[in-house]
Design a protein around this motif. Structure first.
Motif, mmCIF file in Angstrom:
data_model
loop_
_atom_site.group_PDB
_atom_site.id
_atom_site.type_symbol
_atom_site.label_atom_id
_atom_site.label_comp_id
_atom_site.label_asym_id
_atom_site.label_seq_id
_atom_site.Cartn_x
_atom_site.Cartn_y
_atom_site.Cartn_z
ATOM 1 N N VAL A 1 -43.245 -12.121 -40.071
ATOM 2 C CA VAL A 1 -43.391 -10.772 -39.525
ATOM 3 C C VAL A 1 -43.159 -10.835 -38.015
ATOM 4 N N PRO A 2 -42.334 -9.962 -37.469
ATOM 5 C CA PRO A 2 -42.091 -10.006 -36.016
ATOM 6 C C PRO A 2 -43.296 -9.522 -35.209
ATOM 7 N N ALA B 1 -48.664 -6.097 -46.694
ATOM 8 C CA ALA B 1 -47.749 -4.957 -46.561
ATOM 9 C C ALA B 1 -46.717 -5.211 -45.472
ATOM 10 N N ALA B 2 -47.133 -5.813 -44.361
ATOM 11 C CA ALA B 2 -46.199 -6.107 -43.267
ATOM 12 C C ALA B 2 -45.135 -7.108 -43.716
ATOM 13 N N VAL B 3 -45.547 -8.116 -44.484
ATOM 14 C CA VAL B 3 -44.588 -9.093 -45.011
ATOM 15 C C VAL B 3 -43.593 -8.410 -45.944
ATOM 16 N N LEU B 4 -44.093 -7.599 -46.856
ATOM 17 C CA LEU B 4 -43.214 -6.934 -47.814
ATOM 18 C C LEU B 4 -42.275 -5.951 -47.125
ATOM 19 N N HIS C 1 -51.372 -19.526 -34.417
ATOM 20 C CA HIS C 1 -51.070 -18.207 -33.854
ATOM 21 C C HIS C 1 -49.872 -17.566 -34.524
ATOM 22 N N LEU C 2 -49.169 -18.306 -35.400
ATOM 23 C CA LEU C 2 -47.963 -17.770 -36.027
ATOM 24 C C LEU C 2 -48.298 -16.628 -36.977
ATOM 25 N N GLN C 3 -47.322 -15.750 -37.165
ATOM 26 C CA GLN C 3 -47.520 -14.563 -37.987
ATOM 27 C C GLN C 3 -47.304 -14.861 -39.477
#
Length: 279
Positions: free
Chosen positions: A265-266, A44-47, A242-244
């Protein structure tokens, strides 16, 4: 004989604009977690990140490992999650998917499992690199036959090959056990076609932007971060980065060139369990 393609019309000279998302690893329950990350929330965060950019995409490519638990509800959850974007979504299976369950339940008016997409002067082939019961991949002769026939039928179209497994090694010992086992042969065979302008995959849970030298020039090789956990590059043992979570945007230009970039995602909302030794 080639099966029917899904077709999209573009204005003369207009670039085909694509979104790639991959490896969401969804569960039947929206509370499901993979190594400490709620995969429904990370998707959901990506979208939402994508939606906030207002990128005028023509379609989405979902490149496998949609499910983590092989359940019908995991596939229905994916279809429901992407619905608000209003984009056609074309999918292919990954090693964590059950193709039969996937095809039965990845259903919607804008959801497609066909292997061929015609958009403008581009031909996108959604290839199946999975081997039943194995995490690694193999490009079988039926898929090579599809490539051969598709290019013969549309010799004046540029071609983008899309799959789940990586045809090149990642210099990551544990992950390279699960690559496409005939990747070198695959690259040698498909690069002989001047129509093939790019190769795109998922599976590796990290970004790749490399080129493969061919007699026809430099062939872009691209992989995209997962919408959930990320694998640490060049690690000899299983390790999480650790990347999002992220996604990829692509512009397929009418001259056969590709403009592309990976976005994430930020912030640092999604932190996996770094003590995990596998999944």
């Amino acid at each position: 004989m080639l099966k029917e393609a899904v077709e999209y019309s573009l204005a003369e000279g207009e670039a085909a604009r694509l979104v790639q998302i991959t490896d969401p690893h969804l569960f039947a329950s929206n509370d499901g977690q993979l190594l400490g990350v709620n995969t429904s929330q990370s998707l959901a965060a990506v979208l939402n990140t994508l939606n906030a950019t207002h990128y005028p995409a023509h379609l989405m490519l979902a490149t496998g490992d949609i499910s983590q638990d092989y359940t019908p509800d995991s596939y229905r959850n994916f279809v429901q999650a992407i619905e608000f974007l209003g984009l056609p979504c074309h999918y292919l299976p990954g090693n964590h998917d059950d193709p039969r369950v996937m095809n039965l339940h990845m259903q919607g008016p804008r959801v497609f499992g066909q292997q061929r997409i015609l958009i403008g002067n581009w031909h996108i082939l959604m290839l199946d690199s999975t081997v039943r019961g194995k995490p690694g991949g193999h490009m079988g002769e039926l898929q090579f036959s599809l490539i051969d026939q598709a290019i013969a039928a549309y010799p004046n179209h540029h071609t983008l090959l899309v799959m789940h497994h990586n045809p090149i090694l990642m210099d990551c010992a544990w992950l390279d056990q699960h690559c496409m086992d005939n990747g070198s042969d695959f690259l040698a065979r498909v690069s002989a076609y001047p129509q093939v302008k790019g190769i795109l995959w998922g599976h590796v849970h990290q970004a790749v932007d490399e080129v493969y030298a061919t007699a026809n020039g430099q062939l872009p090789l691209m992989a995209t971060p997962s919408t959930c956990i990320q694998f640490k590059p060049k690690s000899p043992y299983f390790a999480l980065d650790h990347l999002q979570p992220g996604y990829r945007l692509l512009e397929l230009l009418s001259d056969g060139s590709i403009h592309t970039h990976v976005y994430r995602v930020p912030g640092n909302r999604f932190a996996p369990d770094h003590s995990s030794s596998g999944y």
